[in-house]
Design an enzyme around this catalytic site. Structure first.
Site, mmCIF file in Angstrom:
data_model
loop_
_atom_site.group_PDB
_atom_site.id
_atom_site.type_symbol
_atom_site.label_atom_id
_atom_site.label_comp_id
_atom_site.label_asym_id
_atom_site.label_seq_id
_atom_site.Cartn_x
_atom_site.Cartn_y
_atom_site.Cartn_z
ATOM 1 N N GLY A 16 0.866 -1.435 0.282
ATOM 2 C CA GLY A 16 0.167 -0.059 0.005
ATOM 3 C C GLY A 16 0.787 1.170 0.252
ATOM 4 C CB SER A 42 2.186 -5.273 6.241
ATOM 5 O OG SER A 42 2.895 -5.128 7.641
ATOM 6 C CB VAL A 50 10.591 9.726 0.514
ATOM 7 C CG1 VAL A 50 10.600 10.789 1.693
ATOM 8 C CG2 VAL A 50 11.906 8.332 -0.549
ATOM 9 C CE LYS A 81 12.072 17.260 -11.400
ATOM 10 N NZ LYS A 81 11.756 16.401 -10.468
ATOM 11 N N PRO A 99 16.359 21.203 -18.342
ATOM 12 C CG PRO A 99 16.195 23.119 -19.998
ATOM 13 C CD PRO A 99 16.724 21.851 -19.314
ATOM 14 C CG LEU A 336 10.766 1.126 -3.869
ATOM 15 C CD1 LEU A 336 10.983 1.605 -2.783
ATOM 16 C CD2 LEU A 336 11.704 2.134 -4.858
ATOM 17 C CB ILE A 349 7.077 8.738 -8.755
ATOM 18 C CG1 ILE A 349 6.738 8.258 -7.732
ATOM 19 C CG2 ILE A 349 5.033 8.771 -9.446
ATOM 20 C CD1 ILE A 349 6.334 9.266 -6.402
HETATM 21 C C1 LIG Z 1 16.048 8.428 -0.847
HETATM 22 C C2 LIG Z 1 15.002 8.102 -1.551
HETATM 23 C C3 LIG Z 1 14.029 9.552 -2.684
HETATM 24 C C4 LIG Z 1 13.345 9.152 -3.520
HETATM 25 N N1 LIG Z 1 12.313 10.225 -4.140
HETATM 26 C C5 LIG Z 1 11.915 9.965 -5.174
HETATM 27 C C6 LIG Z 1 11.581 10.589 -5.929
HETATM 28 O O1 LIG Z 1 12.126 12.506 -6.155
HETATM 29 N N2 LIG Z 1 10.313 10.648 -7.222
HETATM 30 C C7 LIG Z 1 10.709 9.438 -7.903
HETATM 31 O O2 LIG Z 1 9.105 9.652 -8.370
HETATM 32 N N3 LIG Z 1 10.997 8.390 -6.527
HETATM 33 C C8 LIG Z 1 10.980 8.627 -5.286
HETATM 34 N N4 LIG Z 1 12.170 7.354 -4.658
HETATM 35 C C9 LIG Z 1 11.419 6.364 -5.156
HETATM 36 C C10 LIG Z 1 10.276 6.801 -3.902
HETATM 37 O O3 LIG Z 1 9.778 6.623 -2.747
HETATM 38 C C11 LIG Z 1 9.400 4.950 -4.945
HETATM 39 O O4 LIG Z 1 9.312 4.395 -5.727
HETATM 40 C C12 LIG Z 1 7.722 4.812 -4.424
HETATM 41 O O5 LIG Z 1 7.776 5.132 -2.761
HETATM 42 C C13 LIG Z 1 8.001 3.163 -4.453
HETATM 43 O O6 LIG Z 1 7.471 2.163 -3.500
HETATM 44 P P1 LIG Z 1 6.875 1.249 -3.366
HETATM 45 O O7 LIG Z 1 5.461 1.122 -2.900
HETATM 46 O O8 LIG Z 1 7.220 0.733 -4.174
HETATM 47 O O9 LIG Z 1 7.543 0.472 -1.359
HETATM 48 P P2 LIG Z 1 6.785 0.925 -0.556
HETATM 49 O O10 LIG Z 1 6.760 2.077 0.038
HETATM 50 O O11 LIG Z 1 8.256 0.017 0.594
HETATM 51 O O12 LIG Z 1 5.456 0.354 -0.421
HETATM 52 C C14 LIG Z 1 5.405 -1.159 -0.007
HETATM 53 C C15 LIG Z 1 4.631 -1.226 0.833
HETATM 54 O O13 LIG Z 1 4.543 -2.980 1.431
HETATM 55 C C16 LIG Z 1 3.574 -3.281 1.936
HETATM 56 N N5 LIG Z 1 4.138 -4.741 2.204
HETATM 57 C C17 LIG Z 1 6.259 -5.000 2.208
HETATM 58 N N6 LIG Z 1 5.999 -6.792 2.543
HETATM 59 C C18 LIG Z 1 4.422 -6.765 2.969
HETATM 60 C C19 LIG Z 1 3.874 -7.563 3.274
HETATM 61 N N7 LIG Z 1 5.071 -9.101 3.608
HETATM 62 N N8 LIG Z 1 3.049 -8.509 3.228
HETATM 63 C C20 LIG Z 1 2.031 -6.871 3.108
HETATM 64 N N9 LIG Z 1 2.244 -6.061 2.994
HETATM 65 C C21 LIG Z 1 4.012 -5.697 2.903
HETATM 66 C C22 LIG Z 1 4.375 -2.491 2.776
HETATM 67 O O14 LIG Z 1 3.211 -2.590 4.558
HETATM 68 C C23 LIG Z 1 4.296 -0.904 2.208
HETATM 69 O O15 LIG Z 1 2.221 -0.972 2.452
HETATM 70 C C24 LIG Z 1 12.675 7.684 -3.260
HETATM 71 C C25 LIG Z 1 13.075 6.865 -3.346
HETATM 72 C C26 LIG Z 1 14.156 7.097 -1.760
HETATM 73 C C27 LIG Z 1 14.567 5.416 -0.724
#
Ligand SMILES: Cc1cc2nc3c(=O)[nH]c(=O)nc-3n(C[C@H](O)[C@H](O)[C@H](O)COP(=O)(O)OP(=O)(O)OC[C@H]3O[C@@H](n4cnc5c(N)ncnc54)[C@H](O)[C@@H]3O)c2cc1C
Length: 510
Positions: A16, A42, A50, A81, A99, A336, A349
């Site tokens: 989520g 979870s 972030v 932006k 840009p 990720l 994103i």
């Molecule tokens: C330092 C940093 C800066 C960033 N800045 C940018 C930016 O400026 N622009 C940009 O486009 N992107 C940026 N990103 C990337 C961006 O944050 C991620 O791409 C975005 O948050 C996607 O994350 P996600 O949803 O894949 O994973 P997460 O945010 O890690 O979400 C994972 C989800 O899975 C759930 N989960 C995990 N394991 C289980 C399980 N076993 N059972 C049930 N649920 C589970 C967790 O509870 C959570 O809800 C940045 C990343 C970092 C690290």
């Protein structure tokens, strides 16, 4: 199998965070009520939280997912932006702007730049950055929405957003659940696979509940709860080219103007972002534990905040690389879980968005054809590699020799794909870009020139032109772009005039 049984009817999304809710919002809009969608999240594992800067294609995602811009800007405290300013990247005290949009007003950038090279050699043309409307507007902290009308002065003003990532996930959750996506809280601790096909049949939650599905989307973040733990898709590590592996993020009060751009400032051991939102500024330092300690990085970040911190630091670990087969049988990794490229060009994103669009394009039936799966995986590989090369360019093409980090990245062997591109550009300013690459000529020209690579020559046909006539045309264009940029409203004024809450309007003042 009966004919009616062929179609995917149950899709289960795990996670989520931004990826999970972007997937839910897009699929619920596109598949409507023909497929049941369940998102399992979870409540014990936090999201990354972030991810605040984006690039222009996000507008297409919002159309696809049915996101209303005004609602989104209000709910996610978003700002606009126009690009990224890079400080200290090619040398200490250097600065350049990457840009959005195009240089000049024509789309055939190759020639626009080629003519410019010829005129620059003759000393008859202004700096290249004066031909970008987004750069000129950004330098004034000005903003107006791009126009879709052909030949409109604002046709080339492309924009994206800065926003609060947690609020974005909440906004998309609201849209998705309203459209019927079912939301379950629970940790996925096990999975049931078909012993013959190896396809996933159900997830097992900590409570013992089983969640069955035909197709599973793994949005569980770097853990890869399904793609790694259950399907065993290998991870390809790219740290040798992109060694950053840690970040610390801290929001602070805004004391500087509401600039419509991200700032990326290089340090001796990494770099730092500044992302202004309506209610705060997002800051973060990105570094490698090979070149700095956590304490050094934290101290640098704290020293450089423009205002008081608004929360305690959020420490993040990551490894740059990609999942070799992000689609494996009936499991598709999005976000990720499919790989990570550091946030230097705000691409994560976007990579979520393009995975979702690719999934819709190749949406399978229950048999999940290997041919379709392979096509998806090949496109994903090419996309990740293109972005990887673009990021490596920032580290490799530099004159900085003031620290072990820059000495390493400046001299490291780089992928042939990038080395060949840089060599062609350095020889005569040409770019060999494929149409489907995310970063096109504006981006490559900005960063190649900004990082200090000045072509030694240009296409010979450029010398067969009337130089004076060309120079007059460039001068007229420069004046035209300057006039347009000078008439744009300030970014903060534009946001104020466009339906923000009273609280948000008050916070725009500096
Ligand atoms: C330092 C940093 C800066 C960033 N800045 C940018 C930016 O400026 N622009 C940009 O486009 N992107 C940026 N990103 C990337 C961006 O944050 C991620 O791409 C975005 O948050 C996607 O994350 P996600 O949803 O894949 O994973 P997460 O945010 O890690 O979400 C994972 C989800 O899975 C759930 N989960 C995990 N394991 C289980 C399980 N076993 N059972 C049930 N649920 C589970 C967790 O509870 C959570 O809800 C940045 C990343 C970092 C690290």
């Amino acid at each position: 199998m009966e004919q009616t049984d062929r179609w995917i009817r149950q899709v289960v999304i795990v996670g989520g965070g931004t990826a999970g809710w972007m997937t839910a919002a897009a699929l619920s809009q596109v598949l409507e009520n023909n497929v049941s969608l369940t998102l399992v999240e979870s409540d014990a594992i936090a999201t990354v939280g972030v991810g605040e800067a984006t690039i222009p294609p996000i507008r297409t995602f919002h159309e696809l997912a049915g996101v209303n811009e005004a609602d989104f800007i209000r709910d996610c405290h978003a700002t606009f932006k126009l690009g990224i300013e890079f400080r200290n990247w090619s040398a200490i005290n250097s600065r350049y702007f990457h840009p959005f949009g195009v240089y000049g007003t024509k789309k055939d950038l190759g020639y626009f730049f080629q003519y410019w090279l010829r005129l620059a050699e003759l000393g008859k043309v202004a700096d290249f950055e004066t031909f970008s409307l987004c750069t000129l507007a950004a330098r004034r902290d000005a903003f107006a929405p791009p126009s879709t009308t052909p030949n409109h002065p604002l046709e080339h003003l492309y924009s994206a957003y800065h926003f609060d990532a947690s609020l974005y996930a909440r906004h998309l959750k609201g849209l998705s659940t309203h459209r019927g996506v079912s939301h379950k809280l629970g940790d996925v601790v096990d999975a049931v696979k078909n012993p013959e096909t190896g396809f996933l049949e159900a997830l097992v939650l900590k409570s013992g509940e089983r969640v069955a599905g035909d197709l599973f989307i793994d949005c569980s973040g770097t853990r890869g709860a399904l793609i790694d733990k259950v399907m065993g898709s290998a991870f390809e590590d790219w740290s040798k080219w992109l060694p950053m592996n840690r970040a610390i993020a801290v929001p602070c009060e805004r004391k500087l103007p509401l600039s419509p751009y991200t700032v990326s400032t290089a340090h001796a051991f990494g770099w730092q972002w500044r992302i202004p939102l309506q209610h705060r500024v997002g800051n973060g330092i990105v570094y490698s534990t090979d070149f700095a300690s956590d304490d050094q990085a934290a101290q640098r970040l704290t020293e450089t905040l423009e205002g008081p911190a608004l929360a305690s630091p959020n420490r993040l670990r990551f490894t740059t690389g990609r999942r070799r087969s992000p689609w494996n049988k009936n499991v598709v990794a999005v976000g990720l879980s499919s790989g990570f490229l550091e946030p230097l060009e705000s691409t994560s994103i976007h990579l979520i968005q393009s995975s979702i669009q690719r999934l819709i394009k190749y949406f399978p039936d229950k048999t999940v054809s290997k041919i379709v799966m392979d096509a998806y995986n090949r496109e994903a590989e090419a996309e990740f590699e293109n972005v990887r090369d673009f990021l490596i360019l920032h580290y490799n093409a530099t004159q900085r020799d003031d620290s072990p980090l820059w000495n390493y990245t400046r001299t490291m062997p780089i992928p042939d794909s990038l080395a060949n591109r840089v060599a062609l550009f350095a020889e005569r300013g040409q770019l060999d870009l494929a149409a489907e690459e995310l970063f096109q000529a504006t981006s490559w020209l900005s960063v190649l020139l900004g990082q200090g690579i000045r072509p030694r020559g240009y296409m010979p046909t450029m010398a067969f032109q009337d130089d004076n006539l060309l120079a007059q045309g460039y001068e007229r264009m420069k004046q035209h772009l300057r006039n347009v940029a000078d008439r744009l409203p300030y970014h903060a004024d534009y946001l104020r005039a466009n339906g923000l809450t009273n609280e948000a309007v008050a916070s725009l003042a500096v």
